[in-house]
Design a protein around this motif. Sequence first.
Motif, mmCIF file in Angstrom:
data_model
loop_
_atom_site.group_PDB
_atom_site.id
_atom_site.type_symbol
_atom_site.label_atom_id
_atom_site.label_comp_id
_atom_site.label_asym_id
_atom_site.label_seq_id
_atom_site.Cartn_x
_atom_site.Cartn_y
_atom_site.Cartn_z
ATOM 1 N N UNK A 263 30.549 45.446 52.701
ATOM 2 C CA UNK A 263 30.280 44.663 53.909
ATOM 3 C C UNK A 263 30.023 43.187 53.641
ATOM 4 N N UNK A 264 30.031 42.765 52.398
ATOM 5 C CA UNK A 264 29.660 41.405 52.048
ATOM 6 C C UNK A 264 30.696 40.356 52.387
ATOM 7 N N UNK A 265 30.485 39.173 51.861
ATOM 8 C CA UNK A 265 31.390 38.059 52.109
ATOM 9 C C UNK A 265 32.769 38.347 51.506
ATOM 10 N N UNK A 266 33.739 37.573 51.905
ATOM 11 C CA UNK A 266 35.145 37.821 51.544
ATOM 12 C C UNK A 266 35.338 38.062 50.055
ATOM 13 N N UNK A 267 34.824 37.201 49.205
ATOM 14 C CA UNK A 267 35.086 37.311 47.772
ATOM 15 C C UNK A 267 34.199 38.345 47.076
ATOM 16 N N UNK A 268 33.182 38.840 47.776
ATOM 17 C CA UNK A 268 32.316 39.878 47.210
ATOM 18 C C UNK A 268 32.865 41.272 47.476
ATOM 19 N N UNK A 269 33.748 41.404 48.462
ATOM 20 C CA UNK A 269 34.276 42.725 48.822
ATOM 21 C C UNK A 269 35.229 43.239 47.750
ATOM 22 N N UNK A 270 35.067 44.505 47.419
ATOM 23 C CA UNK A 270 35.916 45.133 46.408
ATOM 24 C C UNK A 270 37.387 45.070 46.806
ATOM 25 N N UNK A 271 37.675 45.167 48.094
ATOM 26 C CA UNK A 271 39.070 45.120 48.540
ATOM 27 C C UNK A 271 39.712 43.773 48.252
ATOM 28 N N UNK A 272 38.891 42.746 48.035
ATOM 29 C CA UNK A 272 39.421 41.416 47.752
ATOM 30 C C UNK A 272 39.795 41.229 46.292
ATOM 31 N N UNK A 273 39.092 41.893 45.395
ATOM 32 C CA UNK A 273 39.320 41.573 43.980
ATOM 33 C C UNK A 273 39.639 42.745 43.065
ATOM 34 N N UNK A 274 39.382 43.958 43.464
ATOM 35 C CA UNK A 274 39.692 45.090 42.591
ATOM 36 C C UNK A 274 41.176 45.413 42.736
ATOM 37 N N UNK A 275 41.888 45.258 41.643
ATOM 38 C CA UNK A 275 43.336 45.485 41.619
ATOM 39 C C UNK A 275 43.659 46.509 40.531
ATOM 40 N N UNK A 276 44.888 46.925 40.483
ATOM 41 C CA UNK A 276 45.313 47.922 39.512
ATOM 42 C C UNK A 276 45.623 47.324 38.154
ATOM 43 N N UNK A 277 46.034 48.198 37.215
ATOM 44 C CA UNK A 277 46.340 47.763 35.843
ATOM 45 C C UNK A 277 47.451 46.710 35.779
ATOM 46 N N UNK A 278 48.414 46.793 36.697
ATOM 47 C CA UNK A 278 49.503 45.820 36.695
ATOM 48 C C UNK A 278 48.978 44.396 36.912
#
Length: 187
Positions: free
Chosen positions: A41-56
């Motif tokens: 629920x946090x700010x844009x850059x704190x959200x996991x959906x913003x920065x957690x990416x796959x191995x590629x």
Amino acid sequence: MAISFFTAYLTAEDDELRWLHVSAGYTLAILVGFRLLWGIIGSRYARFTNFVRGPRAVRRYFHSIVVGHPEHHVGHNPAGALAIVALLGMAILVAASGWATYRQDDQGWIEEAHELAANLMLAILGVHVLGVLTGSWFHHENLIGAMFTGRKPGDPSQSIGRSMWPVAVALLALLMGFWWSQWLSGS
């Protein structure tokens, strides 16, 4: 989180400081719980959906560094995201195994698992710090400063619109209340 972890780590073998070790461990657990919630629920850059990416994405990021054109990320880069996920996972293991050790009469394998998890977390922290230092050098920006201030160079359109001071104050009040209760209980 770092202060809590290192306090618990450095007081692990001292029976007279067990209350401090346990309190620092609970503090780490509270902060990890908050970070998990803030990652949703946090700010844009704190959200996991913003920065957690796959191995590629991680491979692409490392490749960009090797070829001398590192990808710039206003938030966490893919390697940093990997470290954050690993540290949060290890912190959960450390806190859970610590709690189990503290609550059990027979502390054999649980205590060993707790110690192993703490040592693995320390190793991941070392890799993370090395990554932050090298990332700062490659990107020509102060990532350590950004970790404390939340400020990082970027286009104004990429900034976060408002400050989240009330959330920080509420979290600080929660932690102070927890430590006050620890102090009063004499543990």
